[in-house]
Write a protein that holds these residues in place. Structure first.
Motif, short mmCIF file in Angstrom:
data_model
loop_
_atom_site.label_atom_id
_atom_site.label_comp_id
_atom_site.label_asym_id
_atom_site.label_seq_id
_atom_site.Cartn_x
_atom_site.Cartn_y
_atom_site.Cartn_z
N UNK A 102 -17.73 77.37 61.59
CA UNK A 102 -17.45 78.70 61.32
C UNK A 102 -15.88 78.65 61.73
N UNK A 103 -15.35 78.06 62.12
CA UNK A 103 -13.64 78.12 61.79
C UNK A 103 -12.84 78.58 60.11
N UNK A 104 -11.61 79.52 60.46
CA UNK A 104 -11.21 78.91 59.12
C UNK A 104 -9.62 80.26 59.87
N UNK A 105 -8.88 80.31 58.41
CA UNK A 105 -7.41 81.15 59.01
C UNK A 105 -7.86 82.53 58.19
N UNK A 106 -7.11 82.80 58.79
CA UNK A 106 -6.71 84.98 58.45
C UNK A 106 -5.31 85.33 57.90
N UNK A 107 -5.41 85.61 57.04
CA UNK A 107 -3.97 86.47 56.95
C UNK A 107 -3.20 87.00 58.33
N UNK A 108 -1.80 87.13 58.34
CA UNK A 108 -1.20 87.68 59.19
C UNK A 108 -0.68 89.20 58.40
N UNK A 109 -0.01 89.71 60.49
CA UNK A 109 0.83 90.94 59.21
C UNK A 109 2.11 89.68 58.46
N UNK A 110 2.34 89.07 59.21
CA UNK A 110 3.65 87.80 58.44
C UNK A 110 2.79 87.61 56.21
N UNK A 111 2.89 87.91 55.75
CA UNK A 111 2.62 87.38 54.60
C UNK A 111 2.69 86.29 54.45
N UNK A 112 3.43 85.04 54.80
CA UNK A 112 3.98 83.54 55.06
C UNK A 112 2.97 82.73 55.83
#
Length: 265
Positions: A102-112
């Motif tokens: 159930x892990x993963x990456x999600x975007x942050x305020x920094x576009x990169x």
């Protein structure tokens, strides 16, 4: 890509409530043991270029209409034919996208930028109690969280390389729309659409400079693995028939991978 009765989710596949991990908000959260039941009703899974060869040995590999994301086809309807009694069958490759859940990456305020996240909606997540392994210890990531971060980081790097490959396929006009149709022995029809495959004739006519460039990048081999994997649609049909109780599927019955204007159901 879609199959009959498969909705288009607003969240990434499998995820119901992804949250960026925080040593404050999730200080007492724990990760319990689990199985692959969460993937039992999906007919496809995203893959990255680093696993395309391995995936193609088990499944048809196609490309999503739109962004050309490579996909491993797992079934011909809203069912994963490779999950049985909550377990992924031993003789089939398990996509990294599935293994990281159930892990993963999600975007942050920094576009990169990206942040490690966990799906709070997963049955494996315990928000209290002592069951499972701690996500944080003394305010710092535990070993399981560190391993998840390393895995997701490697996956994200592969995802970047995958986008480059997909964009190159699109730029060369190699992808064509297709749908897969099958008729079961009981007369029921199944259809899978919204995907693309590489046009073999256009691929064979690539300019020499493109061929050399793709050879150096390893992309020629990836296309060949993809094209060879399309034969595995027949494997899906045989697995579907076995699930339906047909012990000896006819070798003459195949899945028809046809242009999208096909009149078949």
């Amino acid at each position: 890509m879609s199959s009959e009765n498969t909705p288009a989710p607003d969240l990434p596949l499998f995820y119901r409530d992804p949250q960026p991990l925080s040593s404050v908000s999730h200080a007492v959260w724990r990760l319990k043991d689990g199985d692959a039941a969460f993937a039992a009703e999906t007919p496809f899974a995203p893959i990255v270029v680093g696993e395309l060869a391995a995936a193609s040995a088990s499944y048809p590999v196609v490309f999503a209409g739109g962004d050309a994301q490579p996909l491993a086809v797992l079934g011909l309807e809203r069912r994963n034919l490779f999950v049985e009694a909550g377990a992924w069958v031993e003789d089939a490759y398990v996509p990294a996208y599935v293994r990281r859940y159930p892990f993963g990456f999600i975007g942050t305020a920094n576009p990169e930028g990206f942040a490690l996240a966990i799906d709070a909606g997963s049955d494996r997540v315990a928000m209290s109690g002592d069951e499972g392994v701690a996500l944080f210890e003394d305010g710092r990531p535990s070993e399981v969280t560190k391993q998840a971060l390393a895995f997701c980081d490697a996956f994200q790097a592969e995802a970047t390389a995958t986008r480059a490959f997909a964009e190159a396929l699109t730029a060369q006009g190699l992808l064509i729309d297709r749908r897969a149709d099958a008729t079961l022995p009981d007369g029921r029809t199944l259809g899978l659409d919204g995907f693309q495959i590489v046009d073999a004739e256009t691929f064979a006519a690539l300019p020499d400079d493109v061929v050399l460039d793709w050879h150096r990048k390893g992309w020629l081999a990836l296309v060949q693995f993809h094209l060879a994997s399309l034969e595995r649609f027949s494997v899906l049909l045989h697995r579907q028939q076995r699930v339906a109780g047909v012990s000896q599927p006819s070798v003459s019955e195949t899945v028809d991978v046809a242009p999208v204007h096909s009149k078949k159901a």
